[in-house]
Scaffold this active site. Structure first.
Site, mmCIF file in Angstrom:
data_model
loop_
_atom_site.group_PDB
_atom_site.id
_atom_site.type_symbol
_atom_site.label_atom_id
_atom_site.label_comp_id
_atom_site.label_asym_id
_atom_site.label_seq_id
_atom_site.Cartn_x
_atom_site.Cartn_y
_atom_site.Cartn_z
ATOM 1 N N HIS A 96 60.287 35.402 30.155
ATOM 2 C CA HIS A 96 61.018 34.749 31.115
ATOM 3 C C HIS A 96 61.189 33.162 30.283
ATOM 4 O O HIS A 96 59.804 32.773 30.127
ATOM 5 C CB HIS A 96 60.642 34.653 32.416
ATOM 6 C CG HIS A 96 61.585 33.952 33.150
ATOM 7 N ND1 HIS A 96 61.695 32.824 33.378
ATOM 8 C CD2 HIS A 96 62.804 34.605 34.119
ATOM 9 C CE1 HIS A 96 62.569 32.504 34.397
ATOM 10 N NE2 HIS A 96 63.228 33.623 34.450
ATOM 11 N N GLU A 166 69.448 35.172 30.049
ATOM 12 C CA GLU A 166 69.208 34.290 31.063
ATOM 13 C C GLU A 166 69.247 32.947 30.518
ATOM 14 O O GLU A 166 68.238 32.544 30.080
ATOM 15 C CB GLU A 166 67.703 34.599 31.763
ATOM 16 C CG GLU A 166 67.759 35.933 32.401
ATOM 17 C CD GLU A 166 66.916 35.832 33.389
ATOM 18 O OE1 GLU A 166 67.340 36.435 34.524
ATOM 19 O OE2 GLU A 166 65.700 35.301 33.264
HETATM 20 P P1 PGA Z 1 67.864 32.343 39.809
HETATM 21 O O1 PGA Z 1 66.849 32.868 38.845
HETATM 22 O O2 PGA Z 1 68.966 33.648 40.335
HETATM 23 O O3 PGA Z 1 67.332 31.719 41.104
HETATM 24 O O4 PGA Z 1 68.749 31.272 39.260
HETATM 25 C C1 PGA Z 1 67.273 33.767 37.678
HETATM 26 C C2 PGA Z 1 65.928 34.015 36.942
HETATM 27 O O5 PGA Z 1 65.142 33.068 36.791
HETATM 28 O O6 PGA Z 1 65.751 35.160 36.444
#
Ligand code: PGA
Length: 252
Positions: A96, A166
Site C-alpha cells: 500500500h 490505487e
Molecule cells: P479510501 O482509501 O477509500 O479511504 O480513499 C483507499 C485505500 O487506501 O485503499
C-alpha cells in the site's frame, strides 16, 4: 466474480471490530451476494477476533494489512505470513502506498512479501499506484506496470494474486476522486499484461456508494478496494449490493 473489500487501516478497537464482524456475518448469513467475493482487512490486533466472530466457512475472506517475508525470527514489530494465516488471514495486503511512503517499503521488499505470501498458500493483494505528479505528466501506465513487474519478479504462477490499482492522488481524505476516464489507460494496460494471469484487478481510492458503479464499469476493473466508505458495516454492505447488481452472471 467481483472482489469487494475494505482495509480498516489503523482504526477501531476489539469491540468495534467484533461488532462490525457480527453485523456482517448476520447480513451474509445466506452467503455472499452472487458474483461477489467479500474481504475485510482489520488491524492485526483484531484479526483473530474477527475470524472467531465470522466463523469457519464464512463467505468473507480475511486479510492482514502487511506481513514480513521471513517465517519467524528477530524482526521486532513485524508479523509473519504464517502468523497472519494462523490468526485467520487468507490474504495479505502488500505495498500500500502508505507502507511504501511511511514505512520504507520498496519494490524489493514488496516482491519478497508477495513471494512469501504465495509460498504460504495465501493470496497477495498487491497495491500499486502513482503520485499525482506522475499522473499529471502522463506517466501512470509506465509507473504502474513497473511496480507490478518488480513485485512479481520470480513469481512463476501469479494466478492467486490480486492487483489493486490505487493512485496515490486519489486515496484518503485529501485525495481527489478519480473519474472513470482517469482509470481507463491503466486498466487497459494492466488487463492486457496481467488480465489472464492474476485473479482480479481492483480499483481503490476514494471509492464510495455514489461512484462505485461507474468505477466497476471501467473495462478491466474486477473489484473495489475501499477505505473510508466501508468503515461502517452498512456502507460496506451497500457496496456489496452495488457490485452484486453488476456482477457477471454465469452462463450469460
Ligand atoms: P479510501 O482509501 O477509500 O479511504 O480513499 C483507499 C485505500 O487506501 O485503499
Amino acid at each position: 466474480m467481483l472482489w469487494v473489500g475494505t482495509s480498516w487501516k489503523m482504526n477501531g478497537t476489539l469491540a468495534s471490530a467484533r461488532d462490525y464482524a457480527s453485523r456482517l456475518r448476520d447480513a451474509l448469513a445466506d452467503g455472499a451476494p452472487a458474483g461477489v467475493q467479500p474481504f475485510i482487512i482489520p488491524p492485526a490486533t483484531a484479526l483473530a477476533a474477527v475470524h472467531d466472530v465470522l466463523g469457519d466457512g464464512s463467505p468473507v475472506l480475511l486479510g492482514a494489512q502487511n506481513a514480513h517475508w521471513a517465517d519467524a525470527g528477530a524482526w521486532t514489530g513485524e508479523i509473519s505470513v504464517a502468523q497472519a494465516a494462523d490468526a485467520g488471514a487468507a490474504l495479505v495486503e502488500i505495498g500500500h502506498s502508505e507502507r511504501r511512503e511511511f514505512f520504507a517499503e520498496t519494490d524489493e521488499t514488496v516482491n519478497r512479501k508477495v513471494r512469501a505470501t504465495l509460498g504460504h498458500g495465501l493470496r497477495p493483494l498487491l497495491c500499486v499506484g502513482e503520485p499525482g505528479a506522475v499522473f499529471d505528466a502522463g506517466g501512470s501506465v509506465d509507473h504502474v506496470l513497473g511496480q507490478v513487474a518488480a513485485a512479481l519478479a520470480g513469481v512463476g504462477d501469479a494466478g492467486r494474486v490480486l492487483i489493486a490499482y490505487e493512485p496515490i492522488w486519489a486515496i484518503g481524505e485529501h485525495g481527489r476522486e478519480a473519474h472513470p476516464e482517469d482509470l481507463t489507460d491503466v486498466f487497459a494496460a494492466l488487463a492486457a499484461e496481467y488480465g489472464d494471469q492474476v485473479t482480479a484487478l481492483l480499483y481503490g481510492g476514494s471509492v464510495n456508494q455514489r461512484n462505485a458503479a461507474e468505477t466497476l464499469a471501467v473495462p478491466g476493473v474486477g473489484g473495489l478496494f475501499v477505505g473510508r466508505s466501508a468503515w461502517q458495516v452498512e456502507g460496506y454492505l451497500e457496496l456489496l449490493r452495488i457490485a452484486a447488481g453488476l456482477a457477471p452472471v454465469p452462463g450469460r
